[in-house]
Design an enzyme around this catalytic site. Structure first.
Site, short mmCIF file in Angstrom:
data_model
loop_
_atom_site.label_atom_id
_atom_site.label_comp_id
_atom_site.label_asym_id
_atom_site.label_seq_id
_atom_site.Cartn_x
_atom_site.Cartn_y
_atom_site.Cartn_z
N PHE A 177 -0.17 -5.06 6.73
CA PHE A 177 -0.04 -6.35 7.42
C PHE A 177 0.63 -7.39 6.55
CE2 PHE A 177 -4.30 -6.55 5.37
CZ PHE A 177 -4.16 -7.71 4.62
N ILE A 178 1.06 -8.46 7.22
CA ILE A 178 1.51 -9.70 6.58
C ILE A 178 0.69 -10.82 7.20
CG2 ILE A 178 3.43 -11.30 6.19
CD1 ILE A 178 5.32 -8.88 6.67
N SER A 320 -10.90 -8.16 7.63
CA SER A 320 -10.13 -7.74 8.80
C SER A 320 -9.31 -8.91 9.33
CB SER A 320 -11.08 -7.22 9.88
OG SER A 320 -11.96 -8.24 10.29
N HIS A 342 -11.40 -2.62 -2.27
CA HIS A 342 -10.03 -3.00 -1.91
C HIS A 342 -9.98 -3.67 -0.55
CE1 HIS A 342 -10.01 0.26 0.95
NE2 HIS A 342 -8.69 0.31 1.09
N LYS A 412 0.77 -7.09 12.16
CA LYS A 412 0.28 -5.74 11.85
C LYS A 412 1.41 -4.72 11.95
CE LYS A 412 -4.20 -5.68 10.96
NZ LYS A 412 -4.78 -5.01 9.78
#
Length: 413
Positions: A177-178, A320, A342, A412
């Site tokens: 993702f960004i 998330s 992570h 995403k």
């Protein structure tokens, strides 16, 4: 909170898992890993632990004399990058859709056409700066030259190697993702998650298969076929380590390339307000191997879904797409092999999430976040993940929180 005893093979398994879910099949994987004769001292388990292909995600595995390629996985060098900008909440427009759209246009993402010529997740024509990055040779052979040497020994990866020019600077699929986020001081951050793309996947699958073939040839019985290993001292081991290091470097460069693309978008939307974006910039792997010293031995340390957290190390622990993420500083906990989680870790498989999470639930969970609200991202919806607050509470002796970030925009893969 401290470590918990989770079981034993040849070595014990210790987890920072108090207050978080640990599924039975993940424990089974961990016990199989701990049975391998070359594991040093113990296996460390992070609070985002969950079952994974090959080996448990959220595990730290020290080995002496061998590496298990499937424990490293196929997204070699996957990791995170975050940059603090000079843009503030007051600078943001009420509607962030145009910014998301421009980011999506600037960074190829996803996968179509079975990865063929019309794949939206690759460049149709590689940017000039991609070619320059791959061919740069300021301090030794270029990345392209080094890869060509690897391919010469292992032509099985040649097809993927030929595509690096159109993959560098692209996001990938799945949970990559960004994001744009706000910290507690109402400052905007750019955060992204990606790895070594098609070439890393091919390197991983190729050497996993080679290791499995050797196990069959040597009549070596394993508790799990995915624990096939490559012994140190062999030519294949040297070649694998060389390819690993290349893929890890490529993944880091890939994140840097994408970050520059996103910052260019923000520069157009907020002229003169980006500021010194190198003030806080973190670029860390969480799927990789490194040679490190632990408990009296030099080991090959595989962090499978774990971040290095030596004292003072900066790291990123994302939640998330509708929750929170954290910029952290390591405390150097030696029992965790100086590691931390992570991310939040999956609570549901992708198939289960698609089956159980409704579009209405996804829309409610991502309220206030400019992101996709359709069925294509249900497997990445917040309910598919463990609560990030519980994950952070379980590792207070591993890291300290430096910044807490709230998602504003999410693209995403």
């Amino acid at each position: 909170m401290g470590k918990q005893f989770l079981g034993k093979g040849v070595v014990p398994i210790f987890g920072w898992t108090e207050g978080v879910q640990v599924e039975d099949r993940a424990l089974g994987q961990l016990r199989n890993v701990a049975r391998m004769p070359f594991i040093h001292h113990h296996v460390a388990v992070m609070p985002d632990v969950h079952w994974g292909m090959g080996a448990t995600i959220g595990s730290v595995i020290p080995t002496v004399g061998a590496i298990i390629p499937a424990a490293v996985g196929v997204d070699i060098g996957c990791g995170m990058m975050a940059v603090k900008t000079g843009v503030r909440a007051v600078d943001l427009p009420d509607n962030l859709h145009a910014i998301r759209s421009d980011i999506e246009n600037a960074v190829p993402h996803g996968r179509t056409d079975n990865g063929g010529p019309n794949d939206r997740g690759a460049w149709s024509e590689a940017p000039e700066r991609a070619a320059n990055m791959l061919s740069s040779a300021d301090s030794g052979p270029s990345m392209r030259t080094r890869l060509e040497a690897i391919v010469a020994k292992h032509p099985g990866i040649s097809r993927a190697a030929a595509r690096i020019g159109i993959h560098v600077g692209t996001l990938g699929t799945g949970n990559h993702f960004i994001e744009l986020c706000l910290d507690e001081n109402q400052v905007v951050w750019v955060m992204l998650h990606s790895g070594s793309r098609g070439i890393g996947n091919k390197i991983g699958t190729y050497f996993i298969e080679r290791a499995k073939q050797d196990m069959q040839r040597w009549f070596i019985n394993l508790p799990d076929v995915d624990l096939a290993y490559i012994p140190e001292g062999s030519t294949l081991f040297d070649d694998y380590v060389d390819a690993l290091h290349w893929a890890q470097e490529f993944a880091q460069a890939n994140r840097d390339f994408m970050m520059r693309s996103v910052l260019a978008v923000l520069g157009r939307h907020f002229p003169g307000k980006l500021g010194h974006v190198d003030e806080v910039a973190v670029n860390c792997h969480h799927n990789y191997v490194a040679k490190e010293q632990h408990f009296g031995k030099s080991v090959w340390l595989t962090r499978k879904g774990a971040v290095r957290a030596r004292e003072g190390d900066m790291g990123i622990i994302p939640g998330s797409m509708g929750t929170r993420s954290y910029i952290v500083k390591g405390k150097g906990n030696v029992e965790s092999f100086c590691s931390c989680s992570h991310g939040a870790g999956r609570a549901m498989s992708r198939r289960e999430a698609i089956r159980k999470i409704s579009l209405a639930e996804h829309e409610a969970a991502t309220d206030g976040v400019e992101c996709k609200k359709d069925a294509s991202v249900l497997d990445e919806s917040p309910a598919a993940y463990k609560p990030i607050e519980a994950v952070m509470a379980a590792q207070t002796d591993l890291v300290e929180i430096v910044y807490e970030l709230k998602q504003l925009v999410c693209v995403k893969g």
